[in-house]
Design an enzyme around this catalytic site. Structure first.
Site, PDB file in Angstrom:
ATOM      1  N   SER A   1     -41.172  67.193  -8.195  1.00 18.60           N
ATOM      2  CA  SER A   1     -41.183  67.672  -9.579  1.00 18.60           C
ATOM      3  C   SER A   1     -41.766  66.561 -10.449  1.00 18.60           C
ATOM      4  CB  SER A   1     -39.770  68.064 -10.029  1.00 18.60           C
ATOM      5  OG  SER A   1     -38.859  67.014  -9.823  1.00 18.60           O
TER       6      SER A   1
ATOM      7  N   GLY B   1     -42.469  66.501 -13.810  1.00 22.20           N
ATOM      8  CA  GLY B   1     -42.292  66.639 -15.261  1.00 22.20           C
ATOM      9  C   GLY B   1     -43.279  67.649 -15.827  1.00 22.20           C
TER      10      GLY B   1
ATOM     11  N   GLY C   1     -34.942  69.572 -13.217  1.00 21.79           N
ATOM     12  CA  GLY C   1     -35.079  69.431 -11.767  1.00 21.79           C
ATOM     13  C   GLY C   1     -34.069  70.292 -11.019  1.00 21.79           C
ATOM     14  N   ASP C   2     -32.867  70.429 -11.563  1.00 21.44           N
ATOM     15  CA  ASP C   2     -31.834  71.253 -10.928  1.00 21.44           C
ATOM     16  C   ASP C   2     -32.238  72.724 -10.974  1.00 21.44           C
ATOM     17  OD1 ASP C   2     -30.448  68.840 -10.695  1.00 21.44           O
ATOM     18  OD2 ASP C   2     -29.424  69.150 -12.603  1.00 21.44           O
TER      19      ASP C   2
END
Lengths: 309, 309
Positions: B217, B219, B248-249
């Site tokens: 990931s 951003g 991210g989760d």
């Protein structure tokens, strides 16, 4: 037993961090928690002095349960807290290893409904029946009427239980007018109550407003008392360095314990001043150093201020 | 059901203050609390997507009870947390009205004993029997062996349950070597794992270290995936402004839900990228904006990076 009232109880949490820098992330290296709010501090000191103490006030939510778990762990403090729907507040003191300074974050208290306030007043009236003295301490949570302490003072006086008030602002103003036996303002609270920054004049004025006795806690300058029996100043032998958190609460515990033991005023003041200084000197905020207390007790100077006033 | 593991659960508390000034006292104007730790965030998003989810990990003390009270209030997340003697940690985010910035204070987790770690492993093995996939998320509390995730990955592989790993540092390094089905590092974690700051090379390298598929990931630049079926980049239609906490989760939740629904990789990645961007855009940290998610889902670009890699 001695009854202490803490309407706005708190779970006092202390975090140690290396250095607090706004807008960054910090690892907390040490977490300590203890039941807080001025009346619970007073109860803890009274219990340590060997008195039977009951603590009442409001408690609610998960933070309230944590507070109660820790309160019942103290020998001698009986938990008579009244449940509320809202959550007991937390206070967070962030102690900074680098500067030694502390940053404080205080949650607001729970919103107390009028039904909850009524339930408290009933519980309080019941508890007064077995109380030898009562201390009303600290701020009011949202929802509790600003004249709350005035009501509680009238109830105590009707029950013939000596009552001490330790609060600030409008609740102090209204409370004093209800004629408590003792008020214990600090220098700022006394000035706010009376409009005078001259403690000798201000303590006299606070008595005129209704308090039977006024004991002002003046930090390193000790205590100044204006009572029907006389005027005294109690001063520790030398300025005490340390953490002043809870020093005023220890003074309240000293005054109350002296009252129920029927000590003369100079002895009550010596005890209160010694406990207060021993609290400043203790490493943990709000605890008192027993050896320092016993040492200081013999060395506090109590002078008659009758001529000065 | 989908199983999420959060060994270092937390109660995430947000305080609003007017302006944070070190070494002064602050009135907190607003307090919000929610169960935290990356795996619990993943569980919440999966439940919101309509999946049956069970959350496990460690929980203890009064803070743990508060966390569980709030967790069971969420529709769809089954609480299978394992009790420990120590207390679940709190995290405090102090949001500053004046600057808009946030100051973070993170308590350490509870010390987990080896008996507690064994009890967890047994509970985990039982839970895997009814799991269609498992996510292992976040940091390890003190006392849990650094190879914990590697062990949990081997157990999942033995039970034939697809396993995703989202952690950092040494636990990530060891975990990758145990051959998880998916790892989801962010840019920093990927660079730390592989020593390379070039994401295309680094994702390929992370696969060589043992992961079957790597989804980084990045951003605002979206997701970069290196899988046995191909290499793709999923990019939101425009840079999204807002609070990246929990983005991210949400990506992990998107990947897992796509996996159990047997979606092809490009569709899984589109869902993960859209959920992640919709989380950044939501007003509350870690929540996702459902309307934004549905809008973004149709507009995420997934490009084949086979040639680039």
């Amino acid at each position: 037993m001695i009854l202490t009232v803490t309407l706005n109880t708190a779970l006092d949490i202390t975090y140690r961090v290396r250095s607090l820098r706004p807008h960054t992330s910090h690892r907390v290296t040490e977490v300590t928690e203890r039941p807080g709010g001025k009346g619970l501090n007073v109860a803890r000191v009274l219990a340590a002095l060997g008195h039977e103490v009951t603590a009442t006030g409001f408690v609610g939510g998960a933070t309230g349960r944590a507070l109660q778990d820790q309160l019942t762990a103290f020998a001698g403090v009986t938990d008579a807290l009244v449940p509320v729907e809202g959550g007991t507040r937390r206070t967070i003191a962030v102690a900074d290893d680098t500067s030694g300074d502390t940053t404080q974050l205080n949650e607001p208290g729970p919103l107390v409904s009028s039904a909850e306030w009524s339930a408290f007043q009933e519980a309080y009236e019941d508890l007064l029946r077995s109380a030898s003295a009562v201390a009303l301490c600290g701020s009011l949570p949202p929802g509790v009427p600003v004249g709350a302490y005035a009501q509680l003072i009238r109830t105590a006086r009707t029950a013939d239980v000596p009552v001490l008030l330790d609060t600030s602002g409008e609740p102090l103003q209204r409370g004093v007018a209800a004629r408590p036996d003792i008020v214990k303002p600090n220098a700022d609270e006394l000035a706010e109550l009376t409009g005078s920054h001259e403690p000798l004049l201000a303590t006299r004025d606070a008595r005129r407003r209704g308090a039977h006795a006024v004991v002002a806690s003046l930090g390193p300058e000790g205590l100044l008392a204006h009572t029907p029996q006389g005027h005294w100043r109690a001063t520790p032998p030398h300025p005490v360095r340390g953490n002043p958190t809870g020093a005023g609460d220890s003074a309240v515990a000293g005054l109350l314990s002296g009252l129920v033991e029927h000590l003369p005023w100079p002895d009550r003041l010596a005890r209160a001043a010694a406990l207060s200084a021993a609290t400043v000197r203790a490493p943990a905020a709000g605890e008192f150093d027993r050896a320092a207390y016993e040492d200081l007790l013999a060395r506090v100077t109590v002078t008659d201020e009758a001529n000065a006033a």
